[in-house]
Design a protein around this motif. Sequence first.
Motif, PDB file in Angstrom:
ATOM      1  N   ALA A 390       0.776  -1.362  -0.014  1.00 52.07           N
ATOM      2  CA  ALA A 390       0.080  -0.094  -0.054  1.00 52.07           C
ATOM      3  C   ALA A 390       0.983   1.272  -0.214  1.00 52.07           C
ATOM      4  CB  ALA A 390      -0.942  -0.119   1.186  1.00 52.07           C
ATOM      5  N   TRP A 391       1.882   1.293   0.670  1.00 49.74           N
ATOM      6  CA  TRP A 391       3.203   2.180   0.596  1.00 49.74           C
ATOM      7  C   TRP A 391       3.401   2.678  -0.650  1.00 49.74           C
ATOM      8  CZ3 TRP A 391       5.039   5.585   4.522  1.00 49.74           C
ATOM      9  CH2 TRP A 391       6.200   6.301   3.973  1.00 49.74           C
ATOM     10  N   LEU A 392       3.874   1.627  -1.176  1.00 51.23           N
ATOM     11  CA  LEU A 392       4.210   1.878  -2.520  1.00 51.23           C
ATOM     12  C   LEU A 392       3.240   2.283  -3.647  1.00 51.23           C
ATOM     13  CD1 LEU A 392       6.523  -1.329  -2.903  1.00 51.23           C
ATOM     14  CD2 LEU A 392       7.349   1.027  -2.574  1.00 51.23           C
ATOM     15  N   ALA A 393       2.146   1.656  -3.344  1.00 50.21           N
ATOM     16  CA  ALA A 393       1.076   2.084  -4.327  1.00 50.21           C
ATOM     17  C   ALA A 393       0.671   3.503  -4.220  1.00 50.21           C
ATOM     18  CB  ALA A 393      -0.312   1.183  -4.230  1.00 50.21           C
ATOM     19  N   ALA A 394       0.888   4.199  -3.033  1.00 50.56           N
ATOM     20  CA  ALA A 394       0.569   5.455  -2.628  1.00 50.56           C
ATOM     21  C   ALA A 394       1.366   6.468  -3.463  1.00 50.56           C
ATOM     22  CB  ALA A 394       0.193   5.566  -1.156  1.00 50.56           C
ATOM     23  N   GLY A 395       2.579   6.216  -3.916  1.00 44.03           N
ATOM     24  CA  GLY A 395       3.615   6.765  -4.571  1.00 44.03           C
ATOM     25  C   GLY A 395       4.842   7.084  -3.916  1.00 44.03           C
ATOM     26  N   HIS A 396       4.971   6.075  -2.683  1.00 42.97           N
ATOM     27  CA  HIS A 396       6.329   6.006  -2.091  1.00 42.97           C
ATOM     28  C   HIS A 396       7.197   5.219  -2.694  1.00 42.97           C
ATOM     29  CE1 HIS A 396       4.263   8.643   1.058  1.00 42.97           C
ATOM     30  NE2 HIS A 396       3.277   7.835   1.056  1.00 42.97           N
ATOM     31  N   LYS A 397       8.508   4.966  -1.863  1.00 39.30           N
ATOM     32  CA  LYS A 397       9.536   4.227  -2.498  1.00 39.30           C
ATOM     33  C   LYS A 397       9.952   3.250  -1.300  1.00 39.30           C
ATOM     34  CE  LYS A 397      11.087   7.833  -5.928  1.00 39.30           C
ATOM     35  NZ  LYS A 397      12.392   8.384  -6.383  1.00 39.30           N
ATOM     36  N   TYR A 647       8.671 -26.805 -10.514  1.00 36.19           N
ATOM     37  CA  TYR A 647       7.674 -25.970 -11.273  1.00 36.19           C
ATOM     38  C   TYR A 647       8.804 -24.827 -11.490  1.00 36.19           C
ATOM     39  CZ  TYR A 647       3.499 -28.310  -9.990  1.00 36.19           C
ATOM     40  OH  TYR A 647       2.547 -29.327  -9.665  1.00 36.19           O
ATOM     41  N   GLY A 648       7.958 -23.790 -12.277  1.00 35.73           N
ATOM     42  CA  GLY A 648       9.127 -22.652 -12.703  1.00 35.73           C
ATOM     43  C   GLY A 648       9.597 -21.857 -11.642  1.00 35.73           C
ATOM     44  N   ALA A 649      10.816 -21.808 -11.577  1.00 34.72           N
ATOM     45  CA  ALA A 649      11.697 -21.082 -10.590  1.00 34.72           C
ATOM     46  C   ALA A 649      12.900 -19.890 -11.282  1.00 34.72           C
ATOM     47  CB  ALA A 649      12.562 -22.047  -9.701  1.00 34.72           C
ATOM     48  N   GLU A 650      12.110 -18.976 -12.025  1.00 35.80           N
ATOM     49  CA  GLU A 650      12.523 -18.155 -12.693  1.00 35.80           C
ATOM     50  C   GLU A 650      13.144 -16.949 -11.756  1.00 35.80           C
ATOM     51  OE1 GLU A 650      13.351 -18.990 -15.605  1.00 35.80           O
ATOM     52  OE2 GLU A 650      11.891 -20.553 -15.487  1.00 35.80           O
ATOM     53  N   SER A 651      14.073 -16.074 -12.246  1.00 42.03           N
ATOM     54  CA  SER A 651      14.390 -15.045 -11.526  1.00 42.03           C
ATOM     55  C   SER A 651      13.183 -13.972 -11.322  1.00 42.03           C
ATOM     56  CB  SER A 651      15.471 -13.981 -12.206  1.00 42.03           C
ATOM     57  OG  SER A 651      16.759 -15.020 -12.372  1.00 42.03           O
ATOM     58  N   PHE A 652      13.098 -13.084 -10.285  1.00 41.18           N
ATOM     59  CA  PHE A 652      12.163 -12.403 -10.228  1.00 41.18           C
ATOM     60  C   PHE A 652      12.339 -10.802 -10.924  1.00 41.18           C
ATOM     61  CE2 PHE A 652      12.006 -14.503  -6.122  1.00 41.18           C
ATOM     62  CZ  PHE A 652      10.796 -15.216  -5.910  1.00 41.18           C
ATOM     63  N   PRO A 653      11.092 -10.536 -11.257  1.00 43.72           N
ATOM     64  CA  PRO A 653      11.399  -8.932 -12.151  1.00 43.72           C
ATOM     65  C   PRO A 653      12.303  -8.060 -11.476  1.00 43.72           C
ATOM     66  CG  PRO A 653       9.269  -9.790 -12.097  1.00 43.72           C
ATOM     67  CD  PRO A 653      10.066 -10.798 -11.236  1.00 43.72           C
ATOM     68  N   SER A 654      12.957  -7.123 -12.165  1.00 46.98           N
ATOM     69  CA  SER A 654      13.826  -6.116 -11.448  1.00 46.98           C
ATOM     70  C   SER A 654      12.703  -4.937 -10.981  1.00 46.98           C
ATOM     71  CB  SER A 654      14.821  -5.338 -12.451  1.00 46.98           C
ATOM     72  OG  SER A 654      15.482  -6.432 -12.746  1.00 46.98           O
ATOM     73  N   VAL A 655      13.134  -4.281 -10.185  1.00 50.54           N
ATOM     74  CA  VAL A 655      12.454  -3.191  -9.439  1.00 50.54           C
ATOM     75  C   VAL A 655      12.625  -1.853 -10.123  1.00 50.54           C
ATOM     76  CG1 VAL A 655      12.001  -1.715  -7.327  1.00 50.54           C
ATOM     77  CG2 VAL A 655      12.535  -4.144  -7.105  1.00 50.54           C
ATOM     78  N   PRO A 656      11.428  -1.285 -10.628  1.00 48.19           N
ATOM     79  CA  PRO A 656      11.777  -0.064 -11.619  1.00 48.19           C
ATOM     80  C   PRO A 656      12.521   1.077 -10.476  1.00 48.19           C
ATOM     81  CG  PRO A 656       9.452  -0.124 -10.833  1.00 48.19           C
ATOM     82  CD  PRO A 656      10.006  -1.752 -10.638  1.00 48.19           C
ATOM     83  N   GLU A 657      13.216   1.915 -11.434  1.00 51.48           N
ATOM     84  CA  GLU A 657      13.890   3.247 -10.394  1.00 51.48           C
ATOM     85  C   GLU A 657      12.989   3.986  -9.452  1.00 51.48           C
ATOM     86  OE1 GLU A 657      17.008   3.467  -9.785  1.00 51.48           O
ATOM     87  OE2 GLU A 657      17.412   1.412 -10.805  1.00 51.48           O
ATOM     88  N   SER A 658      11.625   3.941 -10.234  1.00 50.64           N
ATOM     89  CA  SER A 658      10.795   4.886  -9.806  1.00 50.64           C
ATOM     90  C   SER A 658      10.076   4.400  -8.317  1.00 50.64           C
ATOM     91  CB  SER A 658       9.301   4.969 -10.626  1.00 50.64           C
ATOM     92  OG  SER A 658       8.780   3.693 -10.825  1.00 50.64           O
ATOM     93  N   LEU A 659      10.216   3.114  -7.870  1.00 52.02           N
ATOM     94  CA  LEU A 659       9.980   2.586  -6.862  1.00 52.02           C
ATOM     95  C   LEU A 659      11.278   2.427  -5.636  1.00 52.02           C
ATOM     96  CD1 LEU A 659       7.221   0.137  -7.628  1.00 52.02           C
ATOM     97  CD2 LEU A 659       6.688   2.601  -6.589  1.00 52.02           C
ATOM     98  N   ARG A 660      12.419   2.740  -6.264  1.00 56.46           N
ATOM     99  CA  ARG A 660      13.537   2.412  -5.513  1.00 56.46           C
ATOM    100  C   ARG A 660      13.743   3.648  -4.441  1.00 56.46           C
ATOM    101  NH1 ARG A 660      16.494  -1.826  -5.797  1.00 56.46           N
ATOM    102  NH2 ARG A 660      16.441  -2.905  -7.909  1.00 56.46           N
TER     103      ARG A 660
END
Length: 660
Positions: A390-397, A647-660
Motif C-alpha cells: 500500500a505504501w508503494l501504491a500510494a507513490g512512496h519508495k 515448477y518454474g523457478a525463474e528470476s524475479f522481475p527487477s524493481v523499477p527505479e521509480s519505486l527504489r
Amino acid sequence: MPMAAVAATGTDMAVGVLDQLPDELETGPLDEGSEIYSADGVLMATFYAQNRVPVELDEMSQSMKDAIVSIEDARFYEHNGIDFKGIARAVASNASGSNTQGASTLTMQYVNNVLISRDVASGKAGSDLTLSGTKDLGDKLREAKLAVAVEKEYSKDEILEGYLNIVLFSGQTYGVEAAARSFFGISAAELTPAQSAMLAGMVQSPSHYNPFTNPEGTQARRDTVLAAMLKNGKISQAEYDEAVATGLDLNPQTVVSGCTGAETAQYFCSYVEQTVLQSEAFGADVKERARLLARGGLTIRTTLDSRLQSQAQKQIEAQVPVGDPSGAGSAIVSVEPGTGKILAMAQNTEYTPEPGSGKTQLNFNVDAGMGGTPYGFQPGSTMKPFTTAAWLAAGHKLGDTIDATRTSYPAGFDWKASCLGANAEFDAWKFKNASEGYEKKMTVAEGLTQSVNTATVAQAAQLDLCDIRDTATRMGVHRAVDGEPLEVTSPSFVLGGQEVSPLTMASAYAAFAAGGEYCTPTAITEVTDRSGNDYDVAGGECTRAISADVAAAVTEPLQKLVEGSPGSIHPIGVPAAAKTGTTDMSEQTWTVGYTTGISTASWVGNWNSYSSLNDQSINGVTRSYVDGSALAGAQWTEYMSSVAKLYGAESFPSVPESLR
C-alpha cells in the motif's frame, strides 16, 4: 401368503391378478461410489453409500457365474422369469418340513434388488423398504410380473450381469467386483471355483454367512454351493475335491468410505469434500450433494501434486511429528501462482473423529467454514508486506527513510481510516519490536527485511488504514472465522492481530509471485459422472490486485530475507522470497514465501490452546524462544528446497527505479 400358494390356486387366477399390476421395471443407474484423484492420477479416496464397482459379465470369472446360478436358480436359462417347477418343488419341500426353500428366481431377485436400490436412492427409510421376509402377496405378485417383463426386454446374460452387480454380499459391499476385492484382494475375473462358491453362498444371508464373524458357517455354505456346482456339471469331481479341501483363504482389503480412508492427503480430501458440498453445481442443497457424492459415481480430478504432498508431509513430521507430546500443530499448504491451484496440503495430525493425541478432523490450513479451526491463527509479521504494498501504491519508495523510533500511539491519534467515517476513534496502542536496538530511522526496505514492527507501523501512520486493508483484501486476505475482510477498528491488524488461515496467506503471497495477479485457490479441475457428463466446476478466478511493479518491489526485500539466512531459513537453490511471522508469546509462528512457480505457507503453533511454544520440548528439543524462522522456517526451507525446481523457478522481475 407365499408365492408357492399363488401357483396352487390355479394359473388363471394368478394371470388375472398379474394383469392388473405394472409391467415395466424402471431400473435406473446403480448406486456407485465416487473417486477423488490427484492431478497425477493417484487415487486418493472413495466415497460410497454402497461399495460397488460395476463390471461387465465378461469381467467375471465363469466359475462365479456358474456358482450363483447353481445355488440360486439352476433353471435360470430355462424359465421365463417365473419357475413354476421350482415353485412346486419349494411347496413340496416346505410342506414336508425337511427343508425350507424359496421360490424366487434370479430374475425375481434382480427385480427385488432394483426396487430396493431405487427406494434407497430416493431417500426412503429402511423401515419402509420391502425386504425379504417382509413381503406380502402384492409384493410377490409385483416381482413376478416385473420378472416376466424383464425377461422380455433383456437377455439372460444381461439379467445375470445386472444381478451380480447389484446384489448385497456383506455390510456395504455390493456387487461381485467389490466383493472379490474386499474378501480376496483380486478382481472378479480372477475368482477361483472355491472363492466363487463362497461369495455365491453369502447372498442368501449376508449377515449370517460372514467369513469374518462366522467362518465355519460360511465354509459349510461354500461347500454346499460347490456341491450344487458339481451336481449341475459346472465343475468336475476333481475340482470339487480340491476346492472343498481348501480353507477360505481370505485376503481382506478394506475400502473405507470418505476422507478417513484416504491413502494420502486426508485434509486436502476434506477440503475437496467441502467444496462439493458447498457448490450448487452438485445439487440444490447439502443433502442432495452428499447423496450425489456417495451414490453418483463421480470421478473428481484435483489439483494436488502427489510429489509435493509427499514432501510436505515428510518435512512436517521431521519438525513436529504426529502425536508429539508438546501438542503443537504444524501445517504446509502450497498454491501455484497465476492459477490458484492447490498443490499440497499437509499437517501433523491423523484425520479421524476419534479423540486422542494427534487426532482431529479440523483442517489447520483452511477457514472455519471449510473445516478449519474455529478462528484460524494470527499471522504476525507475515502481514507486513501488505502495508509496504500500500505504501508503494500510494507513490512512496522502498528507499524512503522512516522514523521507526515510536513504540506507542496515544488514544485519539489521528489514524486515517476513511472507511470508518470522520468520527472514528482509536484506543491507545503500545507495542515493541522482537529485538531491541531497532527503534531508529531506517529505510522501508530495511524495515521489511528485518521485520521491524515500528517501521511497519510508521508507514501505516502515514497511510489510510482502509487502503492497507483493501490492498490485503484484493490479495485474498480475510478473516478465517467468517470470510469477511479484516477489521480496521484497531491498527494492530497491520502487525497480524487478526486470525487468518495458511491457505489464505499462501494464496495472497502467490499474487506477489505472479506479478500482482491474485487467483482464488482451487482444488478441483474436472468432475464427470459415470455417464461421462461434466459438472461445471469453477477454476481459480484471477484478478489484478496490485501492479506488477509493486509486486516486484515488495519481493526484493523478502528475497534478501531468504538470502540473509535467519534461523533455520537459508537459500533454496533458486530465487525465493519469504517473510516470517511470530505472535507476541510465540503462540503462532509462520514462514510464508514463494518462487515464481510455488507459493507456500508453513505454520507451527498451538491449535487447541493459546499457549507459548517457548520452553516446550518439541520433537525432543526445547528452545527458549521460538520464532517464525525456527520450526516453521525449517519446514518451509527443506520443503521448498526439494520441490521448487519441479515448477518454474525463474528470476524475479527487477524493481523499477521509480519505486527504489
